[in-house]
Motif scaffolding. Structure first.
Motif, PDB file in Angstrom:
ATOM      1  N   PRO A   1       4.792  14.427  -0.321  1.00  0.00           N
ATOM      2  CA  PRO A   1       4.157  14.050  -1.589  1.00  0.00           C
ATOM      3  C   PRO A   1       3.958  12.550  -1.769  1.00  0.00           C
ATOM      4  O   PRO A   1       2.902  12.111  -2.242  1.00  0.00           O
ATOM      5  N   HIS A   2       4.964  11.732  -1.412  1.00  0.00           N
ATOM      6  CA  HIS A   2       4.815  10.285  -1.634  1.00  0.00           C
ATOM      7  C   HIS A   2       3.745   9.696  -0.722  1.00  0.00           C
ATOM      8  O   HIS A   2       3.017   8.785  -1.128  1.00  0.00           O
TER       9      HIS A   2
ATOM     10  N   ALA B   1      -4.057   9.104  -1.489  1.00  0.00           N
ATOM     11  CA  ALA B   1      -5.029   9.247  -2.574  1.00  0.00           C
ATOM     12  C   ALA B   1      -5.264   7.910  -3.272  1.00  0.00           C
ATOM     13  O   ALA B   1      -6.407   7.574  -3.620  1.00  0.00           O
ATOM     14  N   ALA B   2      -4.190   7.145  -3.478  1.00  0.00           N
ATOM     15  CA  ALA B   2      -4.337   5.823  -4.087  1.00  0.00           C
ATOM     16  C   ALA B   2      -5.213   4.924  -3.217  1.00  0.00           C
ATOM     17  O   ALA B   2      -6.015   4.135  -3.732  1.00  0.00           O
ATOM     18  N   THR B   3      -5.079   5.059  -1.908  1.00  0.00           N
ATOM     19  CA  THR B   3      -5.898   4.275  -0.986  1.00  0.00           C
ATOM     20  C   THR B   3      -7.367   4.662  -1.106  1.00  0.00           C
ATOM     21  O   THR B   3      -8.250   3.801  -1.140  1.00  0.00           O
ATOM     22  N   LEU B   4      -7.637   5.955  -1.171  1.00  0.00           N
ATOM     23  CA  LEU B   4      -9.022   6.408  -1.333  1.00  0.00           C
ATOM     24  C   LEU B   4      -9.632   5.855  -2.614  1.00  0.00           C
ATOM     25  O   LEU B   4     -10.759   5.339  -2.615  1.00  0.00           O
TER      26      LEU B   4
ATOM     27  N   ASN C   1      -3.287   1.135  -7.563  1.00  0.00           N
ATOM     28  CA  ASN C   1      -3.524   0.081  -6.590  1.00  0.00           C
ATOM     29  C   ASN C   1      -2.253  -0.702  -6.281  1.00  0.00           C
ATOM     30  O   ASN C   1      -2.064  -1.180  -5.162  1.00  0.00           O
ATOM     31  N   VAL C   2      -1.393  -0.833  -7.272  1.00  0.00           N
ATOM     32  CA  VAL C   2      -0.108  -1.495  -7.021  1.00  0.00           C
ATOM     33  C   VAL C   2       0.674  -0.727  -5.961  1.00  0.00           C
ATOM     34  O   VAL C   2       1.223  -1.311  -5.019  1.00  0.00           O
ATOM     35  N   LEU C   3       0.716   0.601  -6.113  1.00  0.00           N
ATOM     36  CA  LEU C   3       1.434   1.414  -5.131  1.00  0.00           C
ATOM     37  C   LEU C   3       0.809   1.280  -3.741  1.00  0.00           C
ATOM     38  O   LEU C   3       1.511   1.167  -2.737  1.00  0.00           O
ATOM     39  N   HIS C   4      -0.514   1.313  -3.682  1.00  0.00           N
ATOM     40  CA  HIS C   4      -1.185   1.142  -2.397  1.00  0.00           C
ATOM     41  C   HIS C   4      -0.817  -0.191  -1.764  1.00  0.00           C
ATOM     42  O   HIS C   4      -0.536  -0.263  -0.563  1.00  0.00           O
ATOM     43  N   SER C   5      -0.827  -1.255  -2.556  1.00  0.00           N
ATOM     44  CA  SER C   5      -0.733  -2.614  -2.022  1.00  0.00           C
ATOM     45  C   SER C   5       0.672  -3.015  -1.591  1.00  0.00           C
ATOM     46  O   SER C   5       0.829  -4.041  -0.907  1.00  0.00           O
TER      47      SER C   5
ATOM     48  N   ALA D   1       5.286   2.624   8.192  1.00  0.00           N
ATOM     49  CA  ALA D   1       5.625   1.502   7.322  1.00  0.00           C
ATOM     50  C   ALA D   1       5.535   1.889   5.853  1.00  0.00           C
ATOM     51  O   ALA D   1       6.399   1.524   5.047  1.00  0.00           O
ATOM     52  N   VAL D   2       4.488   2.631   5.487  1.00  0.00           N
ATOM     53  CA  VAL D   2       4.334   3.065   4.098  1.00  0.00           C
ATOM     54  C   VAL D   2       5.487   3.987   3.705  1.00  0.00           C
ATOM     55  O   VAL D   2       6.052   3.868   2.612  1.00  0.00           O
ATOM     56  N   ASP D   3       5.840   4.890   4.585  1.00  0.00           N
ATOM     57  CA  ASP D   3       6.956   5.804   4.334  1.00  0.00           C
ATOM     58  C   ASP D   3       8.234   5.019   4.043  1.00  0.00           C
ATOM     59  O   ASP D   3       8.919   5.250   3.031  1.00  0.00           O
ATOM     60  N   ALA D   4       8.542   4.061   4.918  1.00  0.00           N
ATOM     61  CA  ALA D   4       9.760   3.271   4.753  1.00  0.00           C
ATOM     62  C   ALA D   4       9.698   2.407   3.502  1.00  0.00           C
ATOM     63  O   ALA D   4      10.685   2.268   2.769  1.00  0.00           O
ATOM     64  N   THR D   5       8.529   1.836   3.240  1.00  0.00           N
ATOM     65  CA  THR D   5       8.374   0.957   2.079  1.00  0.00           C
ATOM     66  C   THR D   5       8.572   1.712   0.776  1.00  0.00           C
ATOM     67  O   THR D   5       9.316   1.266  -0.120  1.00  0.00           O
ATOM     68  N   LEU D   6       7.925   2.852   0.634  1.00  0.00           N
ATOM     69  CA  LEU D   6       8.050   3.608  -0.609  1.00  0.00           C
ATOM     70  C   LEU D   6       9.447   4.173  -0.796  1.00  0.00           C
ATOM     71  O   LEU D   6       9.975   4.204  -1.915  1.00  0.00           O
ATOM     72  N   ARG D   7      10.067   4.587   0.279  1.00  0.00           N
ATOM     73  CA  ARG D   7      11.446   5.081   0.165  1.00  0.00           C
ATOM     74  C   ARG D   7      12.374   3.951  -0.281  1.00  0.00           C
ATOM     75  O   ARG D   7      13.280   4.163  -1.093  1.00  0.00           O
TER      76      ARG D   7
END
Length: 290
Positions: free
Chosen positions: A152-153, A159-162, A19-23, A98-104
């Motif tokens: 993958p990321h 999956a974390a969102t689900l 959930n941390v990764l999702h949020s 946004a998620v792509d940029a954030t995780l990178r």
């Protein structure tokens, strides 16, 4: 198939890390930038839009019901008007960017683009999500209809969102059974020391201090909160029962993954979460009683 019994609260611990990764994207300047690029410049409108978009151009009433703890007037200020600015499909595409940029940014290019650990975590999390069920879980059901990203990321984030929305929908059922309204849920959760600090809860959820104080009085009348705003023994027991019931309603994906898989996914997600936190993924002072 489970090869050994699932330890108590193992699913909860795994969910917490995922959930941390999702949020992370909710607090990301990348989300602000991508939503502004499609015309959604208000941060609250952006939050309602990115989380609700999977359900389509839904009404304020639907968002209020499924999100649970936001002041209805705040939701109505932005929904459904936000869909006139950016259709759900446009919002979903902006969120993915946004998620792509954030995780990178938070995890680093090597981690997000090439690390075997990210691919392994994505595979495990997606396998767990296979056992999620859509019945009475509207936010999960809506997100489950979205395609799984190839990277993958992003697959891990999906999956974390689900798993997050599956557990969240079940948690709302537990709150209803405990007869806690949205404000009472916020106040009692904050009193555990694990929820959002009052200023954050009020600032992001649209409630006023009078609403908070009235909820505290109701909780005191039920014997769940003391005069200092701390949980009583009965309050501690209720919050513990709530989490146990949420665990019960959310056990299927983790039992499906099995004890060894859950342990490995928790290990992988913990490492990634540590990187994100160290990179400043969340504002200071967001969690706690202060």
């Amino acid at each position: 198939m489970t090869t050994s019994p699932l330890p108590e609260r193992a699913g909860r611990r795994c969910h917490t890390m995922l959930n941390v990764l999702h949020s992370t994207h909710y607090f990301s300047p990348d989300l602000e930038r991508e939503l502004a690029a499609v015309g959604v410049e208000d941060s609250r409108a952006a939050y309602f839009a990115v989380r609700a978009a999977a359900m389509g151009p839904v009404s304020a009433a639907v968002v209020t019901a499924t999100f649970f703890n936001f002041r209805p007037e705040l939701v109505a200020r932005h929904v459904p008007a936000v869909w006139e600015t950016a259709a759900p499909a446009v919002v979903l595409a902006a969120r993915t960017r946004a998620v792509d940029a954030t995780l990178r940014r938070l995890l680093g290019e090597e981690v997000t683009a090439a690390a075997a650990e990210v691919a392994e975590a994505a595979e495990l999390a997606l396998r767990a999500a296979e056992a999620c069920t859509p019945v009475a879980r509207p936010l999960y059901a809506a997100h489950a209809q979205l395609p799984v990203p190839e990277e993958p990321h992003l697959a891990l984030w999906h999956a974390a969102t689900l798993l997050r929305e599956h557990r969240g929908d079940g948690h709302l059922a537990a709150l209803l059974a405990a007869e806690l309204d949205p404000m009472e849920a916020l106040v009692s959760h904050t009193a555990t020391g694990k929820g959002m600090a009052p200023q954050w809860a009020l600032g992001t959820r649209g409630w006023q201090r009078d609403d908070w104080d009235a909820a505290a009085r109701r909780l005191r009348a039920r014997g769940l909160l003391d005069g200092e705003g701390e949980l009583t023994d009965a309050g501690v027991a209720l919050r513990r029962e709530l989490e146990a019931e949420t665990d019960r309603l959310d056990r299927a994906p983790y039992e499906h993954l099995g004890a060894e898989g859950v342990e490995r996914l928790t290990e992988l997600a913990s490492g990634l979460t540590g990187r994100a936190l160290a990179a400043g993924a969340f504002p200071a002072g967001m969690v706690g009683k202060g």
